[in-house]
Structure formats: structure tokens, C-alpha cells
Write a protein that holds these residues in place. Sequence first.
Motif, short mmCIF file in Angstrom:
data_model
loop_
_atom_site.label_atom_id
_atom_site.label_comp_id
_atom_site.label_asym_id
_atom_site.label_seq_id
_atom_site.Cartn_x
_atom_site.Cartn_y
_atom_site.Cartn_z
N ALA A 23 1.95 34.85 17.30
CA ALA A 23 0.68 35.22 16.68
C ALA A 23 -0.37 34.15 16.92
N LEU A 24 0.04 32.89 16.86
CA LEU A 24 -0.90 31.80 17.15
C LEU A 24 -1.40 31.88 18.58
N GLU A 25 -0.52 32.22 19.51
CA GLU A 25 -0.90 32.31 20.92
C GLU A 25 -1.82 33.50 21.17
N ALA A 26 -1.64 34.58 20.41
CA ALA A 26 -2.45 35.79 20.62
C ALA A 26 -3.82 35.68 19.98
N HIS A 27 -3.95 34.79 19.00
CA HIS A 27 -5.21 34.63 18.27
C HIS A 27 -6.35 34.24 19.19
N GLU A 28 -7.51 34.86 19.00
CA GLU A 28 -8.68 34.56 19.80
C GLU A 28 -9.66 33.68 19.01
N PRO A 29 -10.44 32.85 19.68
CA PRO A 29 -11.38 31.96 18.96
C PRO A 29 -12.32 32.70 18.02
N ALA A 30 -12.84 33.85 18.47
CA ALA A 30 -13.78 34.61 17.63
C ALA A 30 -13.02 35.64 16.81
N GLU A 31 -12.05 35.16 16.02
CA GLU A 31 -11.20 36.07 15.26
C GLU A 31 -10.72 35.38 13.99
N ASP A 32 -11.00 36.00 12.86
CA ASP A 32 -10.44 35.52 11.59
C ASP A 32 -9.10 36.21 11.39
N LEU A 33 -8.04 35.41 11.37
CA LEU A 33 -6.68 35.97 11.35
C LEU A 33 -5.95 35.56 10.08
N LEU A 34 -5.41 36.55 9.39
CA LEU A 34 -4.52 36.31 8.26
C LEU A 34 -3.10 36.56 8.72
N ILE A 35 -2.25 35.54 8.65
CA ILE A 35 -0.85 35.70 9.00
C ILE A 35 -0.05 35.94 7.72
N ARG A 36 0.60 37.09 7.65
CA ARG A 36 1.49 37.40 6.54
C ARG A 36 2.92 37.15 7.02
N ALA A 37 3.53 36.06 6.56
CA ALA A 37 4.87 35.68 7.00
C ALA A 37 5.89 36.09 5.94
N ARG A 38 6.92 36.77 6.37
CA ARG A 38 7.97 37.21 5.45
C ARG A 38 8.91 36.03 5.17
N ALA A 39 8.63 35.33 4.09
CA ALA A 39 9.32 34.07 3.80
C ALA A 39 10.80 34.24 3.50
N ASN A 40 11.21 35.43 3.02
CA ASN A 40 12.62 35.61 2.68
C ASN A 40 13.48 36.05 3.86
N ALA A 54 -1.91 21.87 9.05
CA ALA A 54 -2.98 21.28 9.85
C ALA A 54 -2.91 21.75 11.31
N TRP A 55 -1.78 22.30 11.71
CA TRP A 55 -1.63 22.79 13.08
C TRP A 55 -2.28 24.16 13.28
N LEU A 56 -2.71 24.79 12.19
CA LEU A 56 -3.36 26.09 12.30
C LEU A 56 -4.83 25.93 12.67
N PRO A 57 -5.34 26.73 13.60
CA PRO A 57 -6.78 26.73 13.87
C PRO A 57 -7.55 27.04 12.58
N LYS A 58 -8.79 26.61 12.52
CA LYS A 58 -9.55 26.69 11.27
C LYS A 58 -9.77 28.11 10.76
N ASN A 59 -9.76 29.09 11.65
CA ASN A 59 -10.01 30.45 11.20
C ASN A 59 -8.72 31.28 11.11
N ILE A 60 -7.58 30.58 10.90
CA ILE A 60 -6.32 31.26 10.62
C ILE A 60 -5.85 30.84 9.24
N SER A 61 -5.50 31.81 8.41
CA SER A 61 -4.94 31.54 7.09
C SER A 61 -3.52 32.11 7.02
N LEU A 62 -2.71 31.52 6.15
CA LEU A 62 -1.29 31.89 6.07
C LEU A 62 -0.93 32.25 4.63
N GLU A 63 -0.22 33.35 4.49
CA GLU A 63 0.33 33.76 3.20
C GLU A 63 1.81 34.05 3.38
N ARG A 64 2.62 33.55 2.44
CA ARG A 64 4.07 33.74 2.53
C ARG A 64 4.47 35.06 1.87
N VAL A 65 3.87 36.11 2.31
CA VAL A 65 4.17 37.45 1.82
C VAL A 65 4.32 38.35 3.04
#
Length: 332
Positions: A23-40, A54-65
Amino acid sequence: MMAKKTQLTSIAFVESPLQFLSALEAHEPAEDLLIRARANAKGMTSFLDAFDSAWLPKNISLERVGAKPGVLRKQNFDRIYIGDACSGQVHKALALAYLERRMPDVVILDDGLATYSTIEILTAKRGPLVRPRQKLKASRAVMSAHVADRLRGLAPAGRLRWHTALPVSKTMRKAFLKTGAEITRHKFEHLQTLPTGGSHPRDNPVIGSALVADGLIHADSYRTWLEELMADGPITYYPHRRETDEFLAELSRDERVRIKHVGLPIELRLVNLPPNSTIRSLPSTAAISLATLNPDVTIAVTKIPAEWWTGASADSLRKSLNTQSVKADVDT
């Protein structure tokens, strides 16, 4: 071609470390991306704990859901990235959220060598999105067939894409593109910028396999392979996240083995190995990834002999696992 806006709003559903990295590799610079990661999902909690935000680009957010229909109903996303296209949780979210609505553009991410099966299913005219050997209840079978048909329906308009680092055979490429879908490629460009190499192993690195845990090859055959490797000296063993605690406990009692548990995927840990290093592996996505990341490192892949197989896997899966010499598609 997929429709593009000045600033896209996208969501990714991922259930494994590789899917997350994809998902990080597919993300484009002009894209706000929410990553929903299945933590279980197995191995995901340790990975997410070890992954520095800190390794996430600034316009990527992560939720453990994981995948939930609610988030898709509340917001209109321009694009959905799917890590495991055969996931029941993903099927439910898509089916409920888009039962009577237009589905956004969809990008299929790499999910190990099982991705080939997913692409073959989506290339076919009909059939549910189901993993090899998986048997579904009637309700799940209907839902997975519905989602498969919805994704196939995106292809003629160029709204279905596969973003991959895997080798793509000419036959598979031609069949998938013929549906109207697209293929784009990456070489883990973002991953290679991350400061995650870690210490280099003192002994011969060996990539662990989940084939025994998945019931696809015999345990004694796998152990014989490891014994043959250890005959040349001690090894550093990087377990697969699905290997059992019992097997690893038994293996750790061998003084010739140093087991290196890593929260981060092996692609992140071994990306900076010295030139002329050799990594030993059975056919695996990690072997392909590491060969892409570090062409100066030798990836010694042992093809799986016929007598190792338990008979639980389809012929097509056995062939794809053993086909490591497929020429990568560089035309997309």
C-alpha cells in the motif's frame, strides 16, 4: 485509464505486513490515504508495533481496524486498495457499503504468491474470490461471487488495477489487460528509503516458509532441507509469521540454528545486506522481493520436489510456486 483528481482520497485494507508495504508503494504523492490494518491478523500486531509511524509519508494515516462497511458509508473514497481480495471481512465491507452504490476505483495489492490466484479469478468470466483449498459456507460463497463480479465490472472502464512487484508472465499479463484492467509495477522504491536494515546476520540467512504450517508440504521433508543447509554451517533462521510455536521451539534446540524473530518483514530487515551475500529460501514472495531490492545479493531458491507435497494444493499453485524464472513484465 483510471480517473484522476488533483487530490485523491483513498483507503487501503491490509491484513499482512507485505500488503501494508504494498500500500505504501502504491500510494501517490497527490493522494490522502487511510490505511486500515487488521491488527488481529497473525503477525500484524508485532509488525505494527515495530513499524515507526515516522516512516509514513505525511498524507498517509494509519488505523488498527480492519475493513468495516461503516467507514465506506461515511466517506466517498476515490480509490480502494485491497490487500487480500479473498478476505471475508473485505467482502462484507464492500458488499454492504456498495450494494446499491457505484464502487470507486480498485487497486489490487500483492498478497504473496497467492496474488496470482486472485488475478486468475478476476480474469475469468465468473467465479467467487476464494483462496485455493478454501471451502465457503453458502452465504460467504454468494458474497464472494458478488464482490468478484463487481470488481470484474470495473475492468472494462479501466477502473481495476493490479500494482505489483511480482514477476508477471506474458500469458497472465495479456489475459488481465484484455479485460480492460491495468497493471502497474514497483520496485519497493519507498521501502528502500527507510532506515530499517538492522544488524546483518553472522551466519547464513534462511527465510522460513509457511508451507508446512499451511499443510502443503510434509514437515519431515522441510526439516531434511534445513539439515542439508546446516551441513554447510550454522544458519540464521527468519521464521514466517504463520509457522507454529511448537516447530520453532523444536528448531531452536538445535545449536546450529539461531532464530531471529523480527516484528518487521524480512524485506525491511535484509534490504541492506552486503554485496555477494547469499540468502536461502524455498519459493516465496520474500525471495522475489529481496531479489528486487538488492540485485547484488544471491537468492538461492530450492525448488520443491514432487514428493514433498502433501496433495492438499492445486497443480496450478505448485507450478506457480516453483516458477521463479518468470520474466518480469516491464512494459507497464
